[in-house]
Design an enzyme around this catalytic site. Sequence first.
Site, PDB file in Angstrom:
ATOM      1  N   PRO B  34      44.915  92.526  -7.043  1.00  0.00           N
ATOM      2  CA  PRO B  34      46.370  92.393  -7.165  1.00  0.00           C
ATOM      3  C   PRO B  34      47.057  91.715  -5.983  1.00  0.00           C
ATOM      4  O   PRO B  34      48.263  91.496  -6.050  1.00  0.00           O
ATOM      5  CB  PRO B  34      46.829  93.848  -7.293  1.00  0.00           C
ATOM      6  CG  PRO B  34      45.775  94.636  -6.604  1.00  0.00           C
ATOM      7  CD  PRO B  34      44.477  93.886  -6.780  1.00  0.00           C
ATOM      8  N   ASP B  57      45.209  80.783 -10.196  1.00  0.00           N
ATOM      9  CA  ASP B  57      46.518  81.068 -10.782  1.00  0.00           C
ATOM     10  C   ASP B  57      47.563  81.270  -9.701  1.00  0.00           C
ATOM     11  O   ASP B  57      47.242  81.590  -8.555  1.00  0.00           O
ATOM     12  CB  ASP B  57      46.442  82.338 -11.643  1.00  0.00           C
ATOM     13  CG  ASP B  57      45.709  82.089 -12.947  1.00  0.00           C
ATOM     14  OD1 ASP B  57      45.492  80.915 -13.292  1.00  0.00           O
ATOM     15  OD2 ASP B  57      45.350  83.073 -13.607  1.00  0.00           O
ATOM     16  N   LYS B  79      49.173  79.331 -13.740  1.00  0.00           N
ATOM     17  CA  LYS B  79      49.462  80.175 -14.895  1.00  0.00           C
ATOM     18  C   LYS B  79      50.254  81.419 -14.469  1.00  0.00           C
ATOM     19  O   LYS B  79      49.997  82.005 -13.438  1.00  0.00           O
ATOM     20  CB  LYS B  79      48.152  80.599 -15.567  1.00  0.00           C
ATOM     21  CG  LYS B  79      48.326  80.956 -17.020  1.00  0.00           C
ATOM     22  CD  LYS B  79      47.060  81.584 -17.549  1.00  0.00           C
ATOM     23  CE  LYS B  79      46.070  80.582 -18.058  1.00  0.00           C
ATOM     24  NZ  LYS B  79      44.941  81.229 -18.760  1.00  0.00           N
ATOM     25  N   GLY B 111      44.100  90.047 -10.377  1.00  0.00           N
ATOM     26  CA  GLY B 111      43.663  91.277 -11.035  1.00  0.00           C
ATOM     27  C   GLY B 111      42.211  91.193 -11.460  1.00  0.00           C
ATOM     28  O   GLY B 111      41.357  90.708 -10.719  1.00  0.00           O
ATOM     29  N   ASP B 112      41.926  91.702 -12.649  1.00  0.00           N
ATOM     30  CA  ASP B 112      40.593  91.647 -13.247  1.00  0.00           C
ATOM     31  C   ASP B 112      40.659  90.656 -14.406  1.00  0.00           C
ATOM     32  O   ASP B 112      41.540  90.780 -15.259  1.00  0.00           O
ATOM     33  CB  ASP B 112      40.184  93.034 -13.760  1.00  0.00           C
ATOM     34  CG  ASP B 112      38.783  93.031 -14.352  1.00  0.00           C
ATOM     35  OD1 ASP B 112      37.826  92.878 -13.590  1.00  0.00           O
ATOM     36  OD2 ASP B 112      38.658  93.171 -15.580  1.00  0.00           O
ATOM     37  N   THR B 140      41.981  95.752 -10.920  1.00  0.00           N
ATOM     38  CA  THR B 140      43.142  95.489 -11.758  1.00  0.00           C
ATOM     39  C   THR B 140      44.394  96.138 -11.149  1.00  0.00           C
ATOM     40  O   THR B 140      44.293  97.115 -10.384  1.00  0.00           O
ATOM     41  CB  THR B 140      42.882  95.978 -13.197  1.00  0.00           C
ATOM     42  OG1 THR B 140      43.899  95.468 -14.056  1.00  0.00           O
ATOM     43  CG2 THR B 140      42.853  97.499 -13.281  1.00  0.00           C
ATOM     44  N   ALA B 141      45.547  95.580 -11.495  1.00  0.00           N
ATOM     45  CA  ALA B 141      46.799  96.048 -10.887  1.00  0.00           C
ATOM     46  C   ALA B 141      47.016  97.548 -11.079  1.00  0.00           C
ATOM     47  O   ALA B 141      47.523  98.229 -10.184  1.00  0.00           O
ATOM     48  CB  ALA B 141      47.982  95.275 -11.464  1.00  0.00           C
ATOM     49  N   MET B 192      53.188  93.675 -17.334  1.00  0.00           N
ATOM     50  CA  MET B 192      54.258  92.743 -17.721  1.00  0.00           C
ATOM     51  C   MET B 192      55.267  93.432 -18.642  1.00  0.00           C
ATOM     52  O   MET B 192      55.637  92.900 -19.684  1.00  0.00           O
ATOM     53  CB  MET B 192      53.649  91.504 -18.414  1.00  0.00           C
ATOM     54  CG  MET B 192      52.713  90.722 -17.506  1.00  0.00           C
ATOM     55  SD  MET B 192      51.644  89.531 -18.392  1.00  0.00           S
ATOM     56  CE  MET B 192      50.312  90.608 -18.974  1.00  0.00           C
TER      57      MET B 192
END
Lengths: 272, 272
Positions: B34, B57, B79, B111-112, B140-141, B192
């Site tokens: 993250p 990204d 992205k 993240g993942d 991951t976040a 998100m």
Amino acid sequence: MPRDISHIPASLPSLTGATAVMCPGVVAFAGSGPGDPDLLTLKVAKALLEADVILYDRLVSDEIMAMANGDAILEDVGKEGFGPSMAQDDICDRLVHHAKAGRKVLRLKSGDPTLFGRLDEELSACEAADIGTQILPGITAASAAVAAIGQSLTQRRRNSSVRFLTGHDMKGFADHDWAQLARPGEVAAVYMGKKSARFVQGRLLMHGADRTTPVTVVENASRADQRILATTLDRLPTDLADAAFAGPALTFLGLAPRAAAAAPKHIQMELA
Amino acid sequence: MPRDISHIPASLPSLTGATAVMCPGVVAFAGSGPGDPDLLTLKVAKALLEADVILYDRLVSDEIMAMANGDAILEDVGKEGFGPSMAQDDICDRLVHHAKAGRKVLRLKSGDPTLFGRLDEELSACEAADIGTQILPGITAASAAVAAIGQSLTQRRRNSSVRFLTGHDMKGFADHDWAQLARPGEVAAVYMGKKSARFVQGRLLMHGADRTTPVTVVENASRADQRILATTLDRLPTDLADAAFAGPALTFLGLAPRAAAAAPKHIQMELA
């Protein structure tokens, strides 16, 4: 326990700055990932070099424990999937004892400590003793296992959510849990799901799941002895019994290995 | 793009053995975590040192890109959460182009990559061009965010499963999804989810969720500018609007920051 640290450069702590991870009198709850030492985070690798004492679970790999600094006190608290070898209260007492002595205490759990890590009792014990804590995330088994089969946990137009659950507790599931898991395109990662495979199969079929739903079981994800079983919901209990997995296993409901992942390098065993 | 790699010891690849991570002509899809460089895995840190070309990204942090080897070609494909800056087809073309040229290609996602990483289109493009791929997991976040609030994603006697979902797609949810999420003790990590907060609130309340259900939003998890908003389902849309989070945010339904995590060090902002 191997203690060869000759391959660890002394400069690791300076990798991303000289900031120390561990503090005296504080307990760091850290995830070691699923076994491959390369899946350790830099933060946990640093913590292994800084810790005065490390309390670790049985599933933390030897290669990872070999990355601890040579002066650290190592305590195997032996917790397993199906219950602790050392009583939980005793683990909590050890954590508090070492922290009160002003040591940098590393509590190392396999995977990610926040997912099925039984973290809360130990956090509460530290809190009750007025001991500071921090949590250092780790790679959870589902991430390593899904990478091994070349798949995503989520995919546009297939599933916009994924569930992580434990086979131990699925007997307490309500009807709408099963209805949801039984839907086409649903993906779930089941931790410690070997013993519950037949029960899970029965409930999913009862709630209308397709018998040909892909199911993949990854044993020893990320380790040298990783094995992958690609099967279907219909055949899951039979194939799982045949496979006789002894190591920790992660079951994916709704995922098959990607074609490219079905190369001999990845699939050591696949029962038809 | 900062390129100061003076703090990276040349011996990093030997950290856990001399095995190379990257192969010429193969694309490695890797998670950068993250944001905190210390949350990189050793494997991805090695990949950054070995890669000939890195397509990354927008959300991959500058500190992490600074860990790339100085000779690597860096391509920002930009992205974001709400759609690619570079068209997906163009990203796929770049991956195939570089791999066909025999380069060690690192596709770095925040993240993942297997969780809301839009991985599959890129994997398929490589597959169609007969390019080999591998996946390197990342933190991951949700793992970093839950660690920041001192909580577990799962807890015995509270929740035996956790859902990871994206706010983008919750408008397609069926009634039993909402019924389940609305239950006491349920925990979900919403990626998100800022724009969908009012919609999610409405559906959960319609399905009987308690208005006082704790909700925590973590912006910029693990980064120096991390902020934590502790609120309730009742107040979520209002408090979120007041907070005006501009960075990526992770929303926990059913989790409040742990008391010990509510220290000033962790909570930069908490709206009552």
